[in-house]
Motif scaffolding. Structure first.
Motif, mmCIF file in Angstrom:
data_model
loop_
_atom_site.group_PDB
_atom_site.id
_atom_site.type_symbol
_atom_site.label_atom_id
_atom_site.label_comp_id
_atom_site.label_asym_id
_atom_site.label_seq_id
_atom_site.Cartn_x
_atom_site.Cartn_y
_atom_site.Cartn_z
ATOM 1 N N GLU A 123 0.830 -1.204 0.000
ATOM 2 C CA GLU A 123 0.000 0.000 0.000
ATOM 3 C C GLU A 123 0.869 1.261 0.000
ATOM 4 N N LYS A 124 0.370 2.320 -0.655
ATOM 5 C CA LYS A 124 1.120 3.585 -0.693
ATOM 6 C C LYS A 124 1.373 4.111 0.713
ATOM 7 N N GLU A 125 0.332 4.073 1.548
ATOM 8 C CA GLU A 125 0.474 4.591 2.907
ATOM 9 C C GLU A 125 1.501 3.792 3.698
ATOM 10 N N ALA A 126 1.544 2.470 3.451
ATOM 11 C CA ALA A 126 2.522 1.624 4.128
ATOM 12 C C ALA A 126 3.941 2.013 3.724
ATOM 13 N N LEU A 127 4.145 2.254 2.427
ATOM 14 C CA LEU A 127 5.472 2.634 1.942
ATOM 15 C C LEU A 127 5.884 3.993 2.493
ATOM 16 N N LEU A 128 4.942 4.929 2.571
ATOM 17 C CA LEU A 128 5.263 6.249 3.131
ATOM 18 C C LEU A 128 5.694 6.134 4.592
ATOM 19 N N LYS A 129 5.054 5.248 5.338
ATOM 20 C CA LYS A 129 5.427 5.058 6.742
ATOM 21 C C LYS A 129 6.825 4.454 6.855
ATOM 22 N N ILE A 130 7.162 3.568 5.917
ATOM 23 C CA ILE A 130 8.508 2.974 5.931
ATOM 24 C C ILE A 130 9.553 4.029 5.592
#
Length: 482
Positions: free
Chosen positions: A144-151
């Motif tokens: 997910e985009k949001e998951a990648l941003l958090k990483i």
């Protein structure tokens, strides 16, 4: 013209080499047929024989349309180039350029993501190529985009704004392969890392390291406690007792303990204390078997450890090694069968083996006398030993009964068969003493000569035997107990 061939940038070799990039970045998300077609095409690029679309159909059991469609799929990812000519032709491209030649992403749908990613990275400007790396993780690894941003945010806070984007990409890919794909997954991973941070500090202290753990080291520790279910007590104990200085070495040692099912500190300490000794035993044993290994780790891990756990000591294994070499058993797997056979019979010490061999020698002497009494002049073999074991242990025949039965076979046709008939009837009628045998009237004695005379003049019927039937005539260590 070949259906598949390398581009001029790729050097063909005599082996089919699969780049790790394909295995790590492309294969996990491709269908079985897509992988089959790509690998078969890679092989055909090197072989040059039967390199046609028809051969692909025949070998893979797929239609021509399916095969071409799959190559278009790989072209979209930058691994091949499909040339639209008649006949159709596929060129394999250098794997090192594959990620750079991935499909054209719809940048418009990533506008908000790009803004957020750049804000997180701060003054370090992201290049189009680096954005494409992020798109690949989202579209191909299904994160997910949001998951990648958090990483990305986590990595920047952990390493600072000067962090290399390649490092962020590597962390994201590792987490994706471990199943961390959603925003919730990332939150859970970060919560786990926060929860275990104190434990990781203790592990670092046990290794004598004063710095903070890296993201990769956190990942390794999570694998140890999650996948292997190892306790902090065991991990720190191994780190300290083995004077480990890197997490990679620690992970290797813990994996070793896990594979050997060592689940307590005592078992682990005993194992590491005995490792040096086990390597010494392995070196001596392979030499006795006439073998050579540059690295004895496999011998120790696969064989020596389990043999010692069964209770065999060094002297017993080396004595069995001598016996095996003389018996022409000169492979570790063959020797392993002998060790297991001995264990089943309770023979695990050097003294046990001496007594066992002494019994064999003694019994061979008796069997030799029986063979000579029957007029059979040859060496004792495993079939003779098996018969003798049946007569004495299963049927309970004494030596004096055996000798008398042999005397009854004097001058008989096929004396060994005749002896077996006598002893079988003794067993059936429970004749255990010599007097009982002498008084008994054997039912087959009068018919034997008549039957033999009827058949002796007939020519034996010839028959061709299969390899399987012939193989069954030979000794099998698992079937013949000696």
């Amino acid at each position: 013209m070949a259906f598949c061939e390398f581009s001029t940038e790729v050097v063909s070799k005599n082996v089919t080499t699969i780049d790790n990039i394909f295995i790590s970045d492309f294969m996990p998300n491709a269908s079985e047929n897509c992988v089959k077609v790509y690998l078969y095409g890679l092989y055909k690029c090197s072989s040059g024989r039967d390199n046609t679309l028809e051969q692909f159909e025949k070998a893979l059991g797929l239609s021509a349309d399916d095969i071409v469609s799959i190559f278009y799929y790989w072209q979209e990812l930058g691994l091949v180039q499909v040339i639209n000519v008649e006949p159709i032709q596929v060129k394999y491209l250098p794997m090192k350029n594959a990620l750079q030649k991935m499909k054209k992403y719809n940048v418009d749908k990533y506008t908000a993501f790009n803004i957020s990613a750049q804000e997180i990275m701060g003054s370090k400007m992201l290049t189009p190529r680096e954005f494409e790396e992020f798109y690949y993780i989202i579209e191909n690894l299904k994160m997910e985009k949001e998951a990648l941003l958090k990483i990305i945010d986590y990595c920047v806070k952990f390493k600072g704004e000067n962090i290399a984007v390649s490092y962020v990409v590597a962390v994201a890919k590792n987490w994706a392969h471990e199943g961390v794909l959603t925003s919730e997954d990332v939150d859970e991973r970060l919560e786990t890392q926060e929860r275990i941070s104190g434990d990781v500090v203790l592990v670092m202290k046990a290794m004598g390291l004063k710095r903070s753990a890296t993201i990769e080291e956190y990942q390794m520790y999570i694998r140890l406690i999650k996948d292997l279910e190892m306790s902090l007590e065991i991990i720190t104990h191994v780190a300290k007792s083995q004077k480990v200085k890197t997490f990679k070495k620690l992970e290797d040692l813990i994996m070793k303990c896990y594979s050997l099912r060592l689940e307590s500190i005592k078992e682990i300490d005993d194992y590491f204390a005995s490792v040096e000794k086990m390597f010494g035993v392995a070196k001596k044993l392979v030499k006795k078997l006439g073998l050579w290994y540059d690295d004895l780790s496999m011998v120790v891990d696969t064989y020596i450890t389990s043999w010692l756990q069964l209770g065999f000591d060094e002297d017993a294994l080396l004595k069995l090694g001598d016996y095996s070499f003389r018996a022409s058993v000169r492979t570790l797997e063959g020797f392993n069968k002998i060790v297991n056979t001995m264990f089943k019979q309770g023979i695990i010490t050097s003294g046990d083996i001496d007594n066992y061999i002494a019994d064999i020698v003694r019994n061979d002497g008796i069997i030799k006398q029986i063979l000579e009494c029957l007029g059979i002049l040859r060496e004792v073999n495993s079939v003779d030993r098996s018969l003798f074991k049946t007569w004495t242990e299963t049927w309970g025949m004494s030596e004096e009964v055996l000798k008398f039965a042999c005397s009854m076979c004097d001058g008989k046709y096929l004396p060994m068969q005749y002896l077996n008939k006598i002893l079988s009837e003794c067993h059936t009628h429970n004749l255990k003493t010599l007097d009982d045998v002498k008084k008994h009237k054997f039912t087959f004695v009068n018919n034997t000569l008549n039957n033999s005379s009827k058949t002796s003049g007939k020519e034996a019927k010839k028959r061709e035997y299969s390899k399987k039937e012939l193989d069954s005539l030979f000794d099998n260590i698992e079937e013949v107990e000696i």
